[in-house]
Design an enzyme around this catalytic site. Structure first.
Site, PDB file in Angstrom:
ATOM      1  N   ARG A  45      -8.556 -17.144   4.386  1.00 40.84           N
ATOM      2  CA  ARG A  45      -7.912 -17.043   3.070  1.00 40.84           C
ATOM      3  C   ARG A  45      -8.395 -15.843   2.266  1.00 40.84           C
ATOM      4  NH1 ARG A  45      -9.946 -22.777   1.182  1.00 40.84           N
ATOM      5  NH2 ARG A  45     -11.775 -21.838   2.163  1.00 40.84           N
ATOM      6  N   HIS A  97     -16.995 -16.242  -1.603  1.00 45.84           N
ATOM      7  CA  HIS A  97     -15.802 -16.881  -2.177  1.00 45.84           C
ATOM      8  C   HIS A  97     -16.059 -18.356  -2.426  1.00 45.84           C
ATOM      9  CE1 HIS A  97     -14.341 -19.104   1.489  1.00 45.84           C
ATOM     10  NE2 HIS A  97     -15.175 -18.260   2.058  1.00 45.84           N
ATOM     11  N   CYS A 100     -16.170 -21.997   0.061  1.00 50.71           N
ATOM     12  CA  CYS A 100     -16.596 -21.456   1.363  1.00 50.71           C
ATOM     13  C   CYS A 100     -17.145 -22.599   2.233  1.00 50.71           C
ATOM     14  CB  CYS A 100     -17.673 -20.389   1.159  1.00 50.71           C
ATOM     15  SG  CYS A 100     -18.253 -19.638   2.704  1.00 50.71           S
TER      16      CYS A 100
HETATM   17 CO    CO Z   1     -16.442 -18.642   3.600  1.00 51.02          CO
END
Ligand code: CO
Length: 210
Positions: A45, A97, A100
């Protein structure tokens, strides 16, 4: 997404690029001169170029689970050396991010085979910051905070690398940045880490060429 669709997509992409600039691939084949090294998570993503809005040739990319900078990682070390010594990148970015999976796994210890040793680095980040993290009762906030603290620790790991220190001594580059991509909003967040100050605190331990 069907497997065969990928080659159709590629043909469309080539046509599109050529319609905008008929020399696009000719120029691309002549070499790269990126100013950025991006170290991010492998998470599907978190698409490095897409979320930064950069074009092919503008960013040198290294991705692994949970954007770790591990001193014995031969792959990472080669990428950093090449980026710093040959490409002479101006910036090294460590981008974590929210949401995660690697961070989540580190917060919930279990036997995960080959992943155990990789995730150990994240558990070490937890241990270093356990006072702050264990004081947090909101599990989502704690999860998000470990994402941020991991970025900070990996930025510190970047400045421990000899290639980076040599380049710093010579040119004052590269500048190191800690970012978090918020997968819930699409926003990129600069953690505003003052790496000069942070390195100053540990300089007598890690600076190799003083
Ligand atoms: Co990650």
């Amino acid at each position: 997404m069907e497997f065969n669709k990928i080659f159709e997509n590629n043909e469309k992409w080539v046509t599109e690029k050529l319609s905008l600039d008929s020399d696009y691939f000719k120029k691309l084949s002549q070499g790269q001169n990126p100013e950025f090294l991006y170290i991010g998570c492998s998470d599907s993503r978190v698409t490095a170029e897409d979320l930064m809005g950069v074009q092919a040739g503008e960013v040198f990319v290294h991705r692994n689970i949970a954007n770790l900078v591990v001193s014995t990682d031969n792959n990472l070390n080669a990428v950093v050396q090449f980026a710093v010594e040959y490409l002479k990148v101006k910036h090294i970015i460590v981008c974590g991010h929210y949401e995660c999976g690697g961070i989540q796994a580190a917060l919930n210890p279990s036997d995960m085979g080959q992943l155990n040793s990789w995730l150990q680095t994240l558990r070490d980040v937890y241990r270093i910051h356990r006072d702050e993290l264990d004081a947090m009762t909101d599990t989502q906030k704690k999860f998000d905070r470990l994402v941020e603290l991991n970025v900070r620790e990996q930025c510190i790991n970047v400045i421990k690398i000899d290639h980076v220190q040599r380049a710093w001594a010579k040119t004052h580059y590269p500048t190191i940045h800690g970012w978090v991509f918020d997968v819930r909003t699409g926003k990129l967040i600069d953690l505003g880490l003052d790496m000069d100050q942070i390195f100053g605190e540990v300089r007598n331990i890690y600076y190799l060429t003083q």
